[in-house]
Design an enzyme around this catalytic site. Structure first.
Site, PDB file in Angstrom:
ATOM      1  N   THR A   1      -7.990   0.637 -19.391  1.00 50.89           N
ATOM      2  CA  THR A   1      -7.660  -0.709 -18.971  1.00 50.89           C
ATOM      3  C   THR A   1      -6.349  -1.086 -19.646  1.00 50.89           C
ATOM      4  O   THR A   1      -5.892  -0.407 -20.572  1.00 50.89           O
ATOM      5  CB  THR A   1      -8.747  -1.715 -19.383  1.00 50.89           C
ATOM      6  OG1 THR A   1      -8.996  -1.583 -20.789  1.00 50.89           O
ATOM      7  CG2 THR A   1     -10.029  -1.482 -18.622  1.00 50.89           C
TER       8      THR A   1
ATOM      9  N   LYS B   1      -7.952  -5.498 -23.335  1.00 51.99           N
ATOM     10  CA  LYS B   1      -8.593  -5.049 -24.575  1.00 51.99           C
ATOM     11  C   LYS B   1      -7.544  -4.884 -25.683  1.00 51.99           C
ATOM     12  O   LYS B   1      -6.689  -5.738 -25.873  1.00 51.99           O
ATOM     13  CB  LYS B   1      -9.391  -3.771 -24.333  1.00 51.99           C
ATOM     14  CG  LYS B   1     -10.493  -3.901 -23.284  1.00 51.99           C
ATOM     15  CD  LYS B   1     -11.366  -2.671 -23.234  1.00 51.99           C
ATOM     16  CE  LYS B   1     -12.521  -2.805 -22.262  1.00 51.99           C
ATOM     17  NZ  LYS B   1     -12.143  -2.656 -20.859  1.00 51.99           N
TER      18      LYS B   1
ATOM     19  N   GLU C   1       0.839  -1.201   0.000  1.00 54.75           N
ATOM     20  CA  GLU C   1       0.000   0.000   0.000  1.00 54.75           C
ATOM     21  C   GLU C   1       0.870   1.247   0.000  1.00 54.75           C
ATOM     22  O   GLU C   1       1.918   1.311   0.629  1.00 54.75           O
ATOM     23  CB  GLU C   1      -0.934  -0.010   1.201  1.00 54.75           C
ATOM     24  CG  GLU C   1      -2.023  -1.063   1.089  1.00 54.75           C
ATOM     25  CD  GLU C   1      -2.991  -1.020   2.244  1.00 54.75           C
ATOM     26  OE1 GLU C   1      -2.745  -0.249   3.194  1.00 54.75           O
ATOM     27  OE2 GLU C   1      -3.985  -1.763   2.206  1.00 54.75           O
TER      28      GLU C   1
ATOM     29  N   ARG D   1      -5.511  -8.158 -17.191  1.00 56.75           N
ATOM     30  CA  ARG D   1      -6.693  -7.428 -16.743  1.00 56.75           C
ATOM     31  C   ARG D   1      -6.274  -6.449 -15.646  1.00 56.75           C
ATOM     32  O   ARG D   1      -5.726  -6.842 -14.618  1.00 56.75           O
ATOM     33  CB  ARG D   1      -7.754  -8.392 -16.224  1.00 56.75           C
ATOM     34  CG  ARG D   1      -8.204  -9.409 -17.267  1.00 56.75           C
ATOM     35  CD  ARG D   1      -9.452 -10.130 -16.836  1.00 56.75           C
ATOM     36  NE  ARG D   1     -10.583  -9.226 -16.787  1.00 56.75           N
ATOM     37  CZ  ARG D   1     -11.307  -8.870 -17.848  1.00 56.75           C
ATOM     38  NH1 ARG D   1     -11.011  -9.342 -19.052  1.00 56.75           N
ATOM     39  NH2 ARG D   1     -12.332  -8.054 -17.721  1.00 56.75           N
TER      40      ARG D   1
ATOM     41  N   ASP E   1     -11.637   8.389 -21.078  1.00 55.18           N
ATOM     42  CA  ASP E   1     -11.541   6.966 -20.777  1.00 55.18           C
ATOM     43  C   ASP E   1     -11.246   6.259 -22.097  1.00 55.18           C
ATOM     44  O   ASP E   1     -12.130   6.069 -22.927  1.00 55.18           O
ATOM     45  CB  ASP E   1     -12.856   6.481 -20.163  1.00 55.18           C
ATOM     46  CG  ASP E   1     -12.847   5.003 -19.813  1.00 55.18           C
ATOM     47  OD1 ASP E   1     -11.938   4.281 -20.277  1.00 55.18           O
ATOM     48  OD2 ASP E   1     -13.776   4.553 -19.115  1.00 55.18           O
TER      49      ASP E   1
END
Length: 478
Positions: A270, A273, A66, A279, A241
């Site tokens: 992303t 794609k 983190e 992913r 986006d």
């Protein structure tokens, strides 16, 4: 003869997995078999390289990290720092961005990071300055109420769902619709294209805090220079986006006015794609938003996934190679060939064609709903997904459209002639499928009638077509 390294790697991994839970190993093998024999035409799917896939199965998965590079909440993150730095470096160089944040677990997470970064920049920072506070927690309730009265509602203007927009661009079922007061811009009812004058008119009337561009089912380019001008004219932050077409930006198919990175304040994507990675998600921005973006974890994200960041680094490194530009160009060439093949056979396409990686078929011309068409094609070995069309009479569940895309088939090596053959298979199925009826004899939006013999024939033809383009040819699990 010794097995090649990829076969050895995947076979060994499955052997280890099978020793613990053989049903999982069997499901993984079955997924590869299914993908090898199906025409994958889902526009948001692709095939990641063996190197990318293997980068996700290792000890990096065991590490909490983190925070961000050099500012972790856990000790012992030096190797994660290396992985994240490399992924961010490749992203910056690939897209020409000043800053890259590679921690988001998905496109939705990337959008959440961007939204909160924008709100922090536009809402929190002015409030801190007014109150002469050092931290948002130091603000009094009166400070916040005064600020909200000045700024008004937190408004977002984005593309409507039926025009090709995405759920995460301010719609009520998604958290973005609860964060923002949302309004949509659509497309011209005749051409199906974005009407920039209408977008500007909506922006002047609505005065959004955020103007969003980007899409999941719009088959044309967007002029991001014009969209930035609209955003600037009303003082909005311009967000893009580019999840669907990031590979076309990376491959320099979309340049100039059609490359969002030089024009947007912040860009999300992303990494799968058309970018052909694992992913996951990513945020690109300039230095003015970098600090806010880097607060994504723990602001809205859980601990980063170091193994996925490693896979992102591998995929982004692959995308920087010269052959990726050729791949991106072939994606568009194939999509246009597929569209032309469908048009010649009488199919109705939204906007009449495509400039990018996807084609949207209005299947009402075949007397079907999107749900009926999707399932009939699946029965025939052709994997697609139903999608709404502009002003869709069947709504978002049954829909009137089928969205298809070429990134995955292009990865396999299919070319222009193969796209025409694919168009023939799609048309054959749709033209021979009829709408079914419910138990009471009324028309059904879900049931359909397709001769099983025809479905089997088309499925075998699809398999025969793909036999010339083996998937992961160096991976033999026998």
């Amino acid at each position: 003869m010794p097995r090649n390294v990829e076969s050895t790697a995947f076979s060994s991994a499955l052997e280890v997995i099978g020793g613990v839970e053989p049903r999982i190993a069997d499901a993984i093998r079955a997924e590869l078999a299914d993908q090898r024999q199906s025409l994958k035409l889902i526009a948001s799917e692709n095939y990641a390289s063996p190197a990318t896939l293997l980068a996700m199965g290792n000890w990096l998965s065991d590490k909490y990290a983190e925070g961000t590079i050099g500012r972790r909440f856990y000790a012992g993150c030096q190797n994660v720092d290396t992985v994240e730095a490399l992924a961010a470096e490749h992203a910056r160089e690939l897209f020409g961005a000043a800053h890259a944040y590679v921690q988001p677990h998905s496109g939705i997470d990337a959008n959440l990071v961007a939204f909160w970064a924008i709100l922090a920049d536009r809402v929190e920072a002015p409030a801190l300055k007014r109150a002469q506070a050092r931290h948002v927690n130091d603000l009094t309730e009166a400070d916040w109420f005064a600020l909200r009265r000045e700024l008004g509602d937190q408004r977002m203007l984005g593309m409507s769902l039926d025009a090709g927009g995405h759920l995460t661009h301010g719609f009520r079922p998604n958290i973005s619709g609860k964060m923002f007061d949302q309004r949509s811009y659509g497309t011209d009812p005749t051409t199906g294209l974005v009407d920039y004058d209408k977008v500007a008119e909506a922006a002047r009337e609505f005065r959004p805090l955020v103007l969003v561009a980007g899409y999941s089912a719009y088959p044309r380019k967007v002029n991001f220079r014009i969209m930035r001008e609209i955003a600037d004219s009303v003082g909005a932050t311009f967000m893009v986006d580019m999840a669907h077409f990031a590979g076309l930006v990376a491959g320099k198919v979309f340049t100039g006015d059609f490359d969002p990175v030089p024009h947007a304040h912040i860009v999300t994507t992303t990494t799968h794609k058309s970018l052909r990675g694992p992913r996951g998600g990513m945020v690109l921005c300039g230095p003015e938003l970098a600090d806010q973006v880097d607060r994504g974890c723990p602001m809205v994200l859980g601990g980063p996934l170091p193994h996925v960041m490693a896979a992102k680094a591998v995929a982004l490194a692959e995308a920087r190679r010269p052959d990726f530009a050729d791949y991106a160009r072939r994606i568009v060439d194939n999509a246009q060939a597929l569209a032309e093949g469908l048009l010649r056979r009488g199919a109705k396409l939204v906007t009449g064609g495509t400039d990018n990686h996807l084609v949207l078929i209005d299947v009402t011309g075949y007397g079907l709903t999107g749900r009926q068409a999707e399932q009939a094609l699946l029965d025939s070995g052709i994997v697609t997904n139903r999608n709404a069309v502009p002003q869709d009479p069947n709504g978002a569940w049954y829909t009137s459209g089928i969205r298809i895309g070429t990134p995955a088939l292009t990865t396999r090596g299919l070319g222009l002639a193969d796209m025409d053959a694919t168009a023939e298979l799609i048309h054959t199925v749709l033209s021979q499928t009829t709408a079914g009826t419910g138990p009471d004899g009324t028309a059904s939006k879900a049931k359909y009638v397709l001769d099983p013999a025809l479905a089997d024939k088309v499925s075998r033809q699809a398999t025969d077509l793909l036999a010339n383009f083996p998937l992961y040819p160096h991976v033999d699990l026998t």
